[in-house]
Design a protein around this motif. Structure first.
Motif, PDB file in Angstrom:
ATOM      1  N   LEU A  13       0.830  -1.198   0.000  1.00 24.52           N
ATOM      2  CA  LEU A  13       0.000   0.000   0.000  1.00 24.52           C
ATOM      3  C   LEU A  13       0.868   1.252   0.000  1.00 24.52           C
ATOM      4  O   LEU A  13       0.694   2.134  -0.838  1.00 24.52           O
ATOM      5  N   HIS A  19      -2.626   2.116  -5.835  1.00 29.55           N
ATOM      6  CA  HIS A  19      -3.491   1.692  -4.736  1.00 29.55           C
ATOM      7  C   HIS A  19      -3.905   2.907  -3.905  1.00 29.55           C
ATOM      8  O   HIS A  19      -5.083   3.086  -3.569  1.00 29.55           O
ATOM      9  N   LEU A  23      -7.778   4.382  -3.488  1.00 29.68           N
ATOM     10  CA  LEU A  23      -8.369   4.513  -2.154  1.00 29.68           C
ATOM     11  C   LEU A  23      -8.755   5.951  -1.853  1.00 29.68           C
ATOM     12  O   LEU A  23      -9.779   6.208  -1.220  1.00 29.68           O
ATOM     13  N   VAL A  40     -13.554  -0.346   1.912  1.00 27.61           N
ATOM     14  CA  VAL A  40     -12.161  -0.777   2.018  1.00 27.61           C
ATOM     15  C   VAL A  40     -12.099  -2.293   2.163  1.00 27.61           C
ATOM     16  O   VAL A  40     -11.273  -2.957   1.533  1.00 27.61           O
ATOM     17  N   SER A  44     -10.503  -4.907  -0.533  1.00 24.41           N
ATOM     18  CA  SER A  44      -9.491  -5.891  -0.100  1.00 24.41           C
ATOM     19  C   SER A  44      -9.881  -7.310  -0.479  1.00 24.41           C
ATOM     20  O   SER A  44      -9.037  -8.092  -0.910  1.00 24.41           O
ATOM     21  N   ASP A 132      -4.767  -4.537   4.815  1.00 21.59           N
ATOM     22  CA  ASP A 132      -5.989  -3.960   5.385  1.00 21.59           C
ATOM     23  C   ASP A 132      -5.699  -2.975   6.501  1.00 21.59           C
ATOM     24  O   ASP A 132      -6.325  -1.914   6.581  1.00 21.59           O
ATOM     25  N   GLN A 135      -4.481   0.105   4.881  1.00 20.41           N
ATOM     26  CA  GLN A 135      -5.574   0.783   4.171  1.00 20.41           C
ATOM     27  C   GLN A 135      -6.494   1.513   5.138  1.00 20.41           C
ATOM     28  O   GLN A 135      -6.905   2.647   4.873  1.00 20.41           O
ATOM     29  N   TRP A 138      -4.692   4.622   6.367  1.00 22.86           N
ATOM     30  CA  TRP A 138      -4.611   5.603   5.275  1.00 22.86           C
ATOM     31  C   TRP A 138      -5.965   6.245   5.019  1.00 22.86           C
ATOM     32  O   TRP A 138      -6.083   7.473   4.987  1.00 22.86           O
ATOM     33  N   CYS A 139      -6.989   5.432   4.826  1.00 23.43           N
ATOM     34  CA  CYS A 139      -8.320   5.965   4.522  1.00 23.43           C
ATOM     35  C   CYS A 139      -8.894   6.738   5.703  1.00 23.43           C
ATOM     36  O   CYS A 139      -9.540   7.772   5.525  1.00 23.43           O
TER      37      CYS A 139
END
Length: 190
Positions: A13, A19, A23, A40, A44, A132, A135, A138-139
């Motif tokens: 990621l 990626h 996202l 998310v 995934s 995950d 992610q 990050w998100c």
């Protein structure tokens, strides 16, 4: 060994601009934190399913898939520019489908990493856990920043300025996706 695979998932990621851009488009289209978490997770699942299929069946990576990834990022960013747009990114099937495309491309690359490893299930699942976790972080940071950052940055307290920032961010996603697609086309041509 499983921690090494989880670390590899997180690195995928962090060092995967395609990626990250996709996202970011999902975050821009998120109506709520709950929907974002579900999106998310679905991305995934699609990503891991396609990686698993590519590994299990020896599906080769193909430049057309890389071009498709770039175009999917362009499309997602374009949809995120319009406040009413992005409905496709708000459906489970849409996000899952994009996850399948993005995962297939990485599956063949991951195949080189797992060469000689007995069994693919645990490395793949560990990779997925690392991915995950990265992610979600990050998100979550982007979501909180876009949703509540205006309270900290006075110019963004005006709704029109916040909307301009979202649109500018979506434009960055579109341009990043276009650059990714052009790079993939260049690899095909050369």
């Amino acid at each position: 060994m499983l921690l090494a695979w989880a670390d590899e998932g997180a690195r995928h990621l962090v060092f995967g601009p395609d990626h990250l851009l996709f996202l970011l488009a999902i975050v821009l289209c998120a109506g709520s934190a709950r929907w974002l978490a579900l999106a998310v997770l679905l991305f995934s699942i699609g990503h891991l399913a396609a990686m698993g299929a590519a590994l299990s069946f020896g599906l080769p990576g193909h430049a057309a898939i890389e071009i498709g990834i770039g175009l999917s990022i362009v499309w997602a960013g374009w949809r995120a520019m319009n406040p009413a747009g992005g409905r496709e990114l708000r459906t489970g099937a849409g996000v899952l489908g994009f996850g399948l495309v993005h995962g297939w491309a990485f599956g063949s690359e991951l195949g080189r990493l797992v060469l000689g490893v007995d069994g693919l299930l645990w490395p793949l699942l560990s990779f997925g856990v690392g991915l995950d976790v990265a992610q979600i972080i990050w998100c979550g940071l982007w979501y909180v920043g876009l949703k509540y950052g205006g309270r900290l940055v006075p110019p963004l307290q005006k709704p029109e300025n916040a909307a301009k920032l979202r649109r500018a961010t979506a434009i960055v996603v579109v341009l990043g996706g276009a650059a990714f697609a052009v790079a993939a086309v260049t690899r095909v041509v050369s």
